[in-house]
Design a protein around this motif. Structure first.
Motif, PDB file in Angstrom:
ATOM      1  N   THR A  25       0.849  -1.178   0.000  1.00 42.42           N
ATOM      2  CA  THR A  25       0.000   0.000   0.000  1.00 42.42           C
ATOM      3  C   THR A  25       0.886   1.229   0.000  1.00 42.42           C
ATOM      4  N   SER A  26       0.479   2.234  -0.779  1.00 41.90           N
ATOM      5  CA  SER A  26       1.266   3.459  -0.902  1.00 41.90           C
ATOM      6  C   SER A  26       0.409   4.658  -0.528  1.00 41.90           C
ATOM      7  N   PHE A  27       1.034   5.602   0.158  1.00 43.20           N
ATOM      8  CA  PHE A  27       0.371   6.836   0.529  1.00 43.20           C
ATOM      9  C   PHE A  27       1.334   7.990   0.290  1.00 43.20           C
ATOM     10  N   GLU A  28       0.779   9.114  -0.175  1.00 41.54           N
ATOM     11  CA  GLU A  28       1.599  10.279  -0.511  1.00 41.54           C
ATOM     12  C   GLU A  28       1.483  11.343   0.567  1.00 41.54           C
ATOM     13  N   PHE A  29       2.616  11.943   0.884  1.00 40.50           N
ATOM     14  CA  PHE A  29       2.696  13.040   1.829  1.00 40.50           C
ATOM     15  C   PHE A  29       3.361  14.212   1.118  1.00 40.50           C
ATOM     16  N   TYR A  30       2.850  15.418   1.327  1.00 37.97           N
ATOM     17  CA  TYR A  30       3.436  16.604   0.716  1.00 37.97           C
ATOM     18  C   TYR A  30       4.108  17.445   1.790  1.00 37.97           C
ATOM     19  N   VAL A  31       5.319  17.879   1.493  1.00 33.89           N
ATOM     20  CA  VAL A  31       6.107  18.688   2.412  1.00 33.89           C
ATOM     21  C   VAL A  31       6.353  20.038   1.749  1.00 33.89           C
ATOM     22  N   ASN A  32       6.237  21.109   2.507  1.00 34.90           N
ATOM     23  CA  ASN A  32       6.522  22.487   2.059  1.00 34.90           C
ATOM     24  C   ASN A  32       5.563  22.985   0.995  1.00 34.90           C
ATOM     25  N   ARG A  33       4.408  22.376   0.824  1.00 33.91           N
ATOM     26  CA  ARG A  33       3.479  22.844  -0.197  1.00 33.91           C
ATOM     27  C   ARG A  33       2.651  24.021   0.318  1.00 33.91           C
ATOM     28  N   LEU A  34       2.247  23.995   1.581  1.00 31.42           N
ATOM     29  CA  LEU A  34       1.431  25.064   2.152  1.00 31.42           C
ATOM     30  C   LEU A  34       2.245  26.052   2.989  1.00 31.42           C
ATOM     31  N   GLY A  35       3.452  25.705   3.343  1.00 33.85           N
ATOM     32  CA  GLY A  35       4.303  26.570   4.146  1.00 33.85           C
ATOM     33  C   GLY A  35       5.606  25.854   4.462  1.00 33.85           C
ATOM     34  N   ILE A  36       6.528  26.582   5.064  1.00 28.97           N
ATOM     35  CA  ILE A  36       7.848  26.024   5.361  1.00 28.97           C
ATOM     36  C   ILE A  36       7.706  24.918   6.401  1.00 28.97           C
TER      37      ILE A  36
END
Length: 190
Positions: free
Chosen positions: A20-31
């Motif tokens: 199973t894979s899940f995506e996480f976003y870093v620094n997209r909405l703020g530092i």
């Protein structure tokens, strides 16, 4: 005794582990802000959990740890330096019961901390839903030129002709065409 297939081929055809894979976003909405998925994170017994970290800003450090995952996996702690995209793979044991463990994700040397629950489920009972695609950072072309681009091209040709021929009407018409194209595009937005 000759077997029709080698033993390694027969061994390789055993039951495949579920991933199973899940995506996480870093620094997209703020530092150093970490966006975790809205749906529940889950993994199957004996499967593999893939955490895909996508960085949308400056390179950053992440620390992923779990103090109560020892019953389900060998994973305890990982330090990641994420420039663009990094994948963390957490294999789960086969001889475990269903349950859950908590992953702590720390960004920016302790500045931001996020915790999420990972549910461990038995067998092939759930399937991952279709992942909604990320909104592109740049506009996507749809096959034909935009009206504003066409009017800008016409205005550029008329302006260049006015510089060469010294006819003031061409300069004025290029300016008017450019303004009409910009106003049309502005008021046409949804």
């Amino acid at each position: 005794m000759n077997f029709p297939l080698s033993f390694t081929v027969l061994a390789a055809t055993g039951p495949a582990s579920q991933e199973t894979s899940f995506e996480f976003y870093v620094n997209r909405l703020g530092i150093n802000l970490i966006e975790i998925p809205r749906e529940n994170i889950w993994a199957e017994v004996g499967g593999t959990l893939r955490l895909i970290f996508k960085n949308r800003g400056a390179p950053t450090h992440l620390t992923i740890s779990s103090s109560n995952a020892g019953m389900y996996t060998e994973f305890f702690h990982e330090n990641l330096y994420i420039v663009d995209e990094t994948v963390l793979t957490i294999p789960l044991r086969k001889d475990i019961q269903e349950g859950f463990f908590i992953l702590d994700i720390i960004a920016g040397y302790g500045g931001i901390k996020t915790s999420l629950r990972v549910d461990v489920i038995p067998g092939i009972s759930l399937r991952k839903k279709a992942v909604k695609e990320e909104v592109p950072l740049q506009p996507v072309a749809h096959g034909r030129p935009h009206l504003l681009m066409i009017m800008m091209g016409i205005a550029l040709i008329l302006y260049s002709a006015s510089l060469y021929t010294k006819i003031e009407f061409l300069n004025t018409s290029s300016f008017i065409i450019l303004i009409v194209g910009a106003l049309y595009t502005w008021y046409r937005q949804q």
